[in-house]
Motif scaffolding. Structure first.
Motif, PDB file in Angstrom:
ATOM      1  N   PHE B  34       0.825  -1.207   0.000  1.00  0.00           N
ATOM      2  CA  PHE B  34       0.000   0.000   0.000  1.00  0.00           C
ATOM      3  C   PHE B  34       0.860   1.257   0.000  1.00  0.00           C
ATOM      4  O   PHE B  34       0.493   2.267  -0.596  1.00  0.00           O
ATOM      5  N   THR B  35       2.025   1.166   0.660  1.00  0.00           N
ATOM      6  CA  THR B  35       2.937   2.304   0.637  1.00  0.00           C
ATOM      7  C   THR B  35       3.302   2.643  -0.804  1.00  0.00           C
ATOM      8  O   THR B  35       3.278   3.808  -1.203  1.00  0.00           O
ATOM      9  N   VAL B  36       3.609   1.598  -1.585  1.00  0.00           N
ATOM     10  CA  VAL B  36       4.006   1.820  -2.969  1.00  0.00           C
ATOM     11  C   VAL B  36       2.851   2.419  -3.775  1.00  0.00           C
ATOM     12  O   VAL B  36       3.030   3.395  -4.517  1.00  0.00           O
ATOM     13  N   LEU B  37       1.632   1.866  -3.583  1.00  0.00           N
ATOM     14  CA  LEU B  37       0.484   2.373  -4.330  1.00  0.00           C
ATOM     15  C   LEU B  37       0.183   3.814  -3.929  1.00  0.00           C
ATOM     16  O   LEU B  37      -0.111   4.663  -4.781  1.00  0.00           O
ATOM     17  N   LEU B  38       0.302   4.091  -2.620  1.00  0.00           N
ATOM     18  CA  LEU B  38       0.060   5.450  -2.138  1.00  0.00           C
ATOM     19  C   LEU B  38       1.086   6.407  -2.726  1.00  0.00           C
ATOM     20  O   LEU B  38       0.759   7.513  -3.160  1.00  0.00           O
ATOM     21  N   LEU B  39       2.334   5.948  -2.750  1.00  0.00           N
ATOM     22  CA  LEU B  39       3.390   6.786  -3.317  1.00  0.00           C
ATOM     23  C   LEU B  39       3.072   7.149  -4.757  1.00  0.00           C
ATOM     24  O   LEU B  39       3.170   8.314  -5.161  1.00  0.00           O
ATOM     25  N   LEU B  40       2.644   6.135  -5.531  1.00  0.00           N
ATOM     26  CA  LEU B  40       2.315   6.385  -6.934  1.00  0.00           C
ATOM     27  C   LEU B  40       1.141   7.364  -7.039  1.00  0.00           C
ATOM     28  O   LEU B  40       1.155   8.284  -7.854  1.00  0.00           O
ATOM     29  N   ALA B  41       0.136   7.150  -6.167  1.00  0.00           N
ATOM     30  CA  ALA B  41      -1.062   7.979  -6.238  1.00  0.00           C
ATOM     31  C   ALA B  41      -0.745   9.441  -5.921  1.00  0.00           C
ATOM     32  O   ALA B  41      -1.364  10.342  -6.474  1.00  0.00           O
ATOM     33  N   ILE B  42       0.200   9.674  -5.016  1.00  0.00           N
ATOM     34  CA  ILE B  42       0.529  11.062  -4.680  1.00  0.00           C
ATOM     35  C   ILE B  42       1.564  11.625  -5.640  1.00  0.00           C
ATOM     36  O   ILE B  42       1.501  12.792  -6.023  1.00  0.00           O
ATOM     37  N   THR B  43       2.531  10.783  -6.029  1.00  0.00           N
ATOM     38  CA  THR B  43       3.628  11.287  -6.851  1.00  0.00           C
ATOM     39  C   THR B  43       3.165  11.676  -8.250  1.00  0.00           C
ATOM     40  O   THR B  43       3.582  12.713  -8.768  1.00  0.00           O
ATOM     41  N   ALA B  44       2.297  10.850  -8.856  1.00  0.00           N
ATOM     42  CA  ALA B  44       1.920  11.115 -10.245  1.00  0.00           C
ATOM     43  C   ALA B  44       1.333  12.519 -10.417  1.00  0.00           C
ATOM     44  O   ALA B  44       1.842  13.293 -11.237  1.00  0.00           O
ATOM     45  N   PRO B  45       0.290  12.903  -9.637  1.00  0.00           N
ATOM     46  CA  PRO B  45      -0.214  14.273  -9.819  1.00  0.00           C
ATOM     47  C   PRO B  45       0.811  15.342  -9.443  1.00  0.00           C
ATOM     48  O   PRO B  45       0.895  16.372 -10.128  1.00  0.00           O
ATOM     49  N   SER B  46       1.620  15.108  -8.384  1.00  0.00           N
ATOM     50  CA  SER B  46       2.549  16.179  -8.020  1.00  0.00           C
ATOM     51  C   SER B  46       3.654  16.322  -9.061  1.00  0.00           C
ATOM     52  O   SER B  46       4.112  17.435  -9.332  1.00  0.00           O
ATOM     53  N   ALA B  47       4.084  15.199  -9.654  1.00  0.00           N
ATOM     54  CA  ALA B  47       5.083  15.299 -10.721  1.00  0.00           C
ATOM     55  C   ALA B  47       4.491  16.052 -11.913  1.00  0.00           C
ATOM     56  O   ALA B  47       5.176  16.841 -12.569  1.00  0.00           O
ATOM     57  N   LEU B  48       3.192  15.832 -12.153  1.00  0.00           N
ATOM     58  CA  LEU B  48       2.533  16.516 -13.264  1.00  0.00           C
ATOM     59  C   LEU B  48       2.490  18.023 -13.004  1.00  0.00           C
ATOM     60  O   LEU B  48       2.708  18.829 -13.920  1.00  0.00           O
ATOM     61  N   ILE B  49       2.253  18.390 -11.745  1.00  0.00           N
ATOM     62  CA  ILE B  49       2.239  19.822 -11.405  1.00  0.00           C
ATOM     63  C   ILE B  49       3.636  20.411 -11.599  1.00  0.00           C
ATOM     64  O   ILE B  49       3.809  21.464 -12.211  1.00  0.00           O
TER      65      ILE B  49
END
Lengths: 241, 294
Positions: B34-49
Motif C-alpha cells: 500500500f505504501t508503494v500504491l500510495l506513493l504512486l497515487a501522490i507522486t503522479a499528480p505532483s510530478a505533473l504539477i
C-alpha cells in the motif's frame, strides 16, 4: 541595554536547558538481518541479542529507547546526519570506523570469524574466492589476505553465493555462521578461524559524549553483575567477560 | 493469526502456508504494497504539477523565468537517478533542519558541522527526536514523494514542453485574431489541445515511475522489494517458527507478476484515456475516429 543583556542570558540558559534535556527518546539504529545479534522476528519486530541488551541498557541508563532498522551500507552516514542516535548492529570496533564515529566500550569479546563452505569442497583460503558482507571487518580482512573478495549487501546473500558456487567460502562472525551450518547438511564450518576486530560496541556520534558515557556506565554495570555474560551465553555469542 | 497457528512445526501443507503468510512480518510486506500504491497515487499528480510549472516557465517570454524552467529540466534530467536520490534527500533534510535551526536557535554558538557530525539544536530536528516512529516514517515518505516529484517532474516538463509546441500554431493565431489575450489563448486553446500530444510521453513516464518505486529503499522507506528479499532469505529454526531455505526466487516471482499486472492495467486505462482525448482533435487518430463514426 541591561534588559537586552538579561534577555540574552535568559535565552542562553533556556538553550542550555534544552540541550541538557536532549535525548528524551534515544533512537537505536540496527540492521535487522544478522541473527543472533539482531533480526526481525515472526511478529515483524527487532529481536535478538542486541534487542535484549539494548532494552536492558536503556532501562539502566533511564532512557526511553526506540528501535529503527536501517540497511547496513548506509548505517554510519545516517547516524552522522542524525536520523538515529546509536548504532547497535553487531558492529566491531575498528580504527577506520573510529575516525568517523565514536564507540562505547565493547560488549562482546573479539568474536572469532569463521569460514563456511560446501560440504566436501576443497577450499583454498589463500587464493580462492571468498564472500563477505560489504563494509565489514571480514571484507577488509579478505581484501588484504590475497584471496579474491566478493562482497554482498546482506549477510544472507553471502551464504547464497557459497551455495551457488559463486564463492568458495564465506567469512563472517562465528556466531552468525554456526546455526546455519548446524541446520544445513550441505554446509560445513572450516577449522581455520580468524581473530579480527576489537569486539562489538555501540556506535554514537562523536559530538554525543554525554550519551556515550551513559551507555558506557550501563555496559560496565552489566559486566560487573554478570548479566551481560548470561545474555552472551543465552544467544551463544562467543566467550563472556 | 489463525487459532491453529500455535505450533507451526506440527503443521504442513496449506495450513502451514496459511500461518506462514499471515505472520506479523508478512503483514509488513502487505503494508508496504500500500505504501508503494500510495506513493504512486501522490507522486503522479505532483510530478505533473512540477512538470506543468516547468514547461510553462520554460516557454515563458520573460527570459529569467524561461532560464529557470530550462535549467530545471536540463539539470534534473541529466543527473543519474540513483545519485540524485542518495545525495538529494540527505541534503534536502539537512536544508530543512538548517533553516529551522536558524529560526529557532539564533543564539546557538557551536558549529553545525562538528567534524563528520551534522548537529542542529534539538527543537530544530525534523521530525523532533522524541516523535513516535510513525512520524519519522511519514516524514521520510513525504521526502520520498518530493524527490520523486522533482525527478519525474523534469521529465514530464520536457514532455509537456514538446506537447505545447506540437499544438498547431494556426490554432493559436486564430484565437488571437478572435481577440483573446495571451492568458486566454494559453488556458482555453493551448492547454486543452496539448494533452493528446503529451499522453504518449506521459504514459511512458508512468510506466517508468511504477518500476522506479524500488528506489524507495534508498530513501529509507521499506518497500516491497526490500521485504521480498528479507522474507525470502533462508531462515534457521533457531530464530523463527517458520524455517525455510532460500525462497527469494518465489518472492521475486510474485513481485514480477504484481508489476506485470499493474503495468498491464495501466496500459488498458491509458489506452481508454487516449481514445477519449483524441475525440474531436485535429490529429490523424482524431480524423480516423470521425470517419469511423460517419
Amino acid at each position: 541595554m541591561k534588559s537586552i543583556l538579561l534577555g540574552t542570558a535568559a535565552l542562553a540558559i533556556s538553550a542550555s536547558v534544552a540541550f541538557a534535556g536532549s535525548h528524551s527518546v534515544v533512537r537505536m539504529g540496527t540492521e535487522g538481518a544478522y541473527p543472533p545479534y539482531n533480526f526481525i522476528n515472526d511478529a515483524g519486530e527487532v529481536d535478538g541479542f542486541e534487542r535484549e541488551l539494548g532494552d536492558e541498557l536503556c532501562a539502566r541508563a533511564e532512557l526511553t529507547c526506540e528501535w529503527v532498522t536501517n540497511e547496513w551500507d548506509s548505517i554510519i552516514p545516517n547516524l552522522v546526519s542524525g536520523n538515529y542516535d546509536t548504532i547497535i548492529a553487531g558492529m566491531s570496533i575498528t580504527d577506520e570506523r573510529d575516525e568517523v564515529i565514536d564507540f562505547t566500550q565493547n560488549y562482546t569479546q573479539p568474536d572469532p570469524s569463521s569460514y563456511l563452505a560446501l560440504d566436501g569442497a576443497d577450499v583454498d583460503l589463500e587464493g580462492g574466492v571468498i564472500a563477505a558482507q560489504a563494509n565489514t571487518i571480514q571484507a577488509a580482512f579478505i581484501a588484504s589476505s590475497g584471496a579474491t573478495l566478493v562482497e554482498f549487501a546482506t549477510p544472507d546473500e553471502t551464504i547464497a553465493a557459497v551455495r551457488s558456487g559463486e564463492a568458495d567460502a564465506v567469512l563472517a562472525d562465528d556466531a552468525y555462521l554456526r546455526p546455519i551450518a548446524e541446520e544445513n547438511a550441505d554446509l560445513v564450518m572450516l577449522e581455520k578461524q580468524e581473530l579480527i576486530g576489537g569486539g562489538v560496541g555501540m556506535g554514537v556520534r562523536e559530538s554525543d559524549t554525554e550519551l556515550k558515557e551513559k551507555f558506557n556506565a550501563a555496559i560496565q554495570s552489566m559486566k560487573d553483575d554478570g548479566t551481560l555474560n548470561a545474555l552472551l551465553a543465552k544467544w551463544e555469542i562467543g566467550p563472556g567477560f | 493469526m489463525f487459532s491453529f497457528c500455535v505450533d507451526p512445526a506440527s503443521l504442513d501443507g496449506l495450513a502451514w502456508m496459511a500461518c506462514y503468510l499471515t505472520t506479523g512480518k508478512h503483514m509488513a510486506i502487505y503494508t508496504s504494497l500500500f505504501t508503494v500504491l500510495l506513493l504512486l497515487a501522490i507522486t503522479a499528480p505532483s510530478a505533473l504539477i512540477f512538470g506543468f510549472l516547468g514547461a510553462s516557465s520554460a516557454r515563458s517570454p520573460f527570459p529569467p523565468l524561461s532560464w529557470i524552467g530550462k535549467a530545471y529540466i536540463a539539470i534534473v534530467r541529466g543527473v543519474p537517478d540513483i545519485a540524485f536520490f542518495l545525495f538529494f534527500v540527505i541534503a534536502l533534510d539537512q536544508l530543512f533542519e538548517w533553516i529551522r535551526h536558524e529560526i529557532k536557535c539564533p543564539d546557538w554558538e557551536a558549529d553545525i558541522w562538528q567534524g563528520n557530525d551534522f548537529v542542529v539544536c534539538d527543537i530544530a530536528k525534523l521530525p523532533l527526536g522524541n516523535a513516535p516512529q510513525w512520524v519519522h516514517e511519514t516524514y521520510g515518505f513525504f521526502l520520498a514523494v518530493l524527490t520523486f516529484a522533482i525527478v519525474f517532474g523534469a521529465f514530464a516538463a520536457n514532455v509537456l514542453y514538446g506537447a505545447m509546441r506540437a499544438v498547431p500554431h494556426n490554432q493559436l493565431e486564430t484565437a488571437e485574431s478572435y481577440g483573446m489575450n495571451r492568458r486566454q489563448v494559453f488556458w482555453r486553446i493551448l492547454v486543452p489541445q496539448m494533452w493528446v500530444f503529451a499522453l504518449p510521453g506521459l504514459s511512458n513516464l508512468w510506466m517508468v515511475l511504477i518500476k522506479a518505486t524500488p528506489l524507495l529503499f534508498l530513501l529509507g522507506v521499506e518497500d516491497i522489494v526490500y521485504w521480498a528479499r528479507e522474507l525470502g532469505g533462508s531462515k534457521t529454526a533457531r530464530f523463527t517458527d517458520y524455517p525455510h531455505g532460500d525462497w527469494r526466487m518465489w518472492y521475486f516471482l510474485a513481485l514480477l507478476i504484481f508489476y506485470l499486472l499493474f503495468t498491464r492495467v495501466s496500459e488498458i486505462v491509458l489506452d481508454k484515456l487516449m481514445l477519449k482525448l483524441t475525440h474531436g482533435q485535429a490529429t490523424l487518430a482524431g480524423e480516423a475516429q470521425r470517419k469511423a463514426a460517419a
